[in-house]
Design an enzyme around this catalytic site. Sequence first.
Site, short mmCIF file in Angstrom:
data_model
loop_
_atom_site.label_atom_id
_atom_site.label_comp_id
_atom_site.label_asym_id
_atom_site.label_seq_id
_atom_site.Cartn_x
_atom_site.Cartn_y
_atom_site.Cartn_z
CB CYS A 1 37.82 44.43 5.73
SG CYS A 1 37.07 44.04 7.30
NE ARG B 1 39.31 48.83 2.09
CZ ARG B 1 38.43 49.56 1.42
NH1 ARG B 1 38.84 50.64 0.80
NH2 ARG B 1 37.18 49.22 1.39
CD1 TRP C 1 37.88 49.46 11.53
CD2 TRP C 1 35.79 48.76 11.23
NE1 TRP C 1 37.05 50.33 12.20
CE2 TRP C 1 35.75 49.92 12.04
CE3 TRP C 1 34.59 48.13 10.92
CZ2 TRP C 1 34.57 50.47 12.51
CZ3 TRP C 1 33.39 48.68 11.39
CH2 TRP C 1 33.41 49.84 12.18
CG ASN D 1 35.33 45.34 2.69
OD1 ASN D 1 34.83 45.61 3.77
ND2 ASN D 1 35.52 46.22 1.73
N GLY D 2 32.72 43.38 3.97
CA GLY D 2 31.29 43.63 3.84
C GLY D 2 30.56 42.92 4.97
CD GLU E 1 38.21 68.33 8.72
OE1 GLU E 1 37.06 67.93 8.97
OE2 GLU E 1 39.13 67.57 8.40
CE LYS F 1 41.24 65.13 9.85
NZ LYS F 1 40.06 65.40 9.21
CD GLU G 1 39.77 62.00 12.07
OE1 GLU G 1 39.15 60.99 11.73
OE2 GLU G 1 39.97 62.96 11.30
CG HIS H 1 23.12 80.94 23.25
ND1 HIS H 1 22.24 81.82 23.84
CD2 HIS H 1 23.57 81.55 22.13
CE1 HIS H 1 22.15 82.91 23.10
NE2 HIS H 1 22.95 82.77 22.06
CE LYS I 1 41.81 58.22 3.24
NZ LYS I 1 41.57 59.30 4.20
C1 F6R Z 1 37.93 62.16 9.05
C2 F6R Z 1 37.56 61.24 8.01
C3 F6R Z 1 36.16 60.74 7.96
C4 F6R Z 1 35.67 60.77 6.52
C5 F6R Z 1 34.28 60.14 6.40
C6 F6R Z 1 33.75 60.21 5.00
O1 F6R Z 1 39.25 62.53 8.96
O2 F6R Z 1 38.36 60.89 7.20
O3 F6R Z 1 35.33 61.49 8.77
O4 F6R Z 1 35.65 62.09 6.08
O5 F6R Z 1 34.35 58.81 6.81
O6 F6R Z 1 34.59 59.59 4.10
P1 F6R Z 1 34.48 59.85 2.55
O7 F6R Z 1 34.89 61.25 2.28
O8 F6R Z 1 35.42 58.85 1.93
O9 F6R Z 1 33.06 59.61 2.18
#
Ligand code: F6R
Length: 606
Positions: free
Chosen positions: A2, A28, A75, A101-102, A479, A483, A486, A502, A601
């Site tokens: 949020c 967010r 969110w 937010n929270g 990674e 990507k 997601e 395996h 994010k």
């Molecule tokens: C993936 C992504 C998330 C963040 C995770 C941790 O692209 O962005 O997996 O990496 O939520 O976020 P931070 O680095 O802000 O703690």
Amino acid sequence: MCGIVGVVDRNNLASPIIHEALKRLEYRGYDSAGIATIYQNKICLKKEKGKISEIHEKLDFNKLLGTIGIGHTRWATHGLPSKTNAHPQVDCTNKIAVVHNGIIENFLELREDLAKRHNFVSETDTEVIPHLIEEIMAKTKCDLHTATRRALQKVKGTYALVIICTKESDTLVCARNESPLVIGVGKNANYCASDIPALLPMTRKIILLSDGEMATIHHDKIRIETINGEVEVQPKIVNVSWTPEMAQKGGYPHFMLKEIHEQPHALNGTLMIRPEVINKTANVLNDSEKLYITAAGTSHHAGLAGRYMLSKLSAMQSQAIISSEFSESTANLIDEDTTILAISQSGETADTLNAIKFAKDNGAKIVSITNVMGSTISRLSDLTLYTQAGPEIGVAATKTFIVQLASLALISLQLAEIRGMTDNSEIEQIREELFQTPRIVENTIKKHESLIRDIAYEYAYKPNFLYLGRGISTTTAMEGSLKLKEIAYIHSEAYPAGESKHGAIALIEPGFPVVFIAPHDDTRERIIGNIMEMKAREATIISVADENDYEIKKLSHKMIGIPSTMGILSPITCVTPLQLFAYYAATKRGYDPDKPRNLAKSVTVL
Ligand code: F6R
């Protein structure tokens, strides 16, 4: 999760400013949004389910009048995304509006009592706040900030809150507990928001509110005090170096693509971190008896790569543990001789903060790597290393990942020197190559972006992918796979290539796409064996490999060639093609890579 914003401006309408700030905060959360202003002694409110642009098209936020207001992009945690559950939430008299937010943990208990006297309309936990404030103001005739303080003393949970009330039509009251909130100091106007980029076009003068603090904000003055003690806190204004342009798309269709292209610049900035800071960090790690690296998501992948770097270069033992599992898996292992290296681009991820608090309570020392100055993680840490990626707005982490890798490489090289574990000439060679990585990444983008786009377009509708690597490339594979999952919503799994036989190999049938991360390092011969195994089962091989590796090229249906570097640096040079691949697969499938469904994010819930 949020995004919240508050504006009190003497000369300008608040709503268009809030609307623009909300767009910058949309990463967010984006399932619903709303704005409330005060005009002619009334709360004027527009909110709806959907993304900000869709809501604006329908309701036109900019038509809301009034020079004070609050906004929210949501969110969902409590209650489905809907108009009623969208914020701002108001009291029964429609005189008090709140954005939050929270999570209010004791909201059920508060609601049960308040519902005897108040009319609740939403399913949100937030709605208890305006009703609580309404009741306190009615009973005690106190002002908004006193009522808010008293209300918060009844509340358990996490919050960043902004509140307006028609009885004080020139006042924003905001408060923070474990959810981020900053205050912006303007000219004849002041602001608050969940993060700094939201405020950059208005001001670069920022006050970082701490947990347990609240502020009363007018257009010309700001008073900060503690929520519990009522102790006045002298505001400390920080001049931030981020520019408004950094928080805009700059001609790119998406923030994610812009941020991938910014990686060379972000790497250059991070490689300029002062050697004293790197040295100090390396010494703290060296002094610890036990070292745990903890992070979530992409940052965890950087942590895993960091573990390989530390062990290979400096014979430093460490464990990388996903932060949401940290306390469970290290129960009885943390003490005063332990150091935690916590990695988080936002510095606000609840799981990582929780892991840190657990470790701190058990006496550990905390070192952190983050991209956001003044973030909660930095305040909980004994030592913080700031990566220099600039603000990252796209939900999927890209440039912040690459700079985390670069800073871990700098620390590992310094540790290698301190511990005398690697030959000095080798250290120098790797360091020189590390400083070449911005150029290599830049050339890779220039040379291969259209090839990567074509490959992504060709395979964008495959339902499953496997990403394989060996050694440190396993983390690159993880990674790349994350990507794709997601932002393109394609199921994919990442494995150490050696482990695939395996189990995962059972999935392979003709045409199944397998992405190999196969830089020219000492795992090369073995990974060629793994490619052969997949080929024998008629998998489609897509590889990211050394541009001169003709053997791998011959074995691959598609290959993206990268210049050779020392193996330990390969995640930095190999990840960009995977990021671009995911980006173009997502756009081909018609998805917005900046706003992947169900994600936000900054994940501030546990
Ligand atoms: C993936 C992504 C998330 C963040 C995770 C941790 O692209 O962005 O997996 O990496 O939520 O976020 P931070 O680095 O802000 O703690």
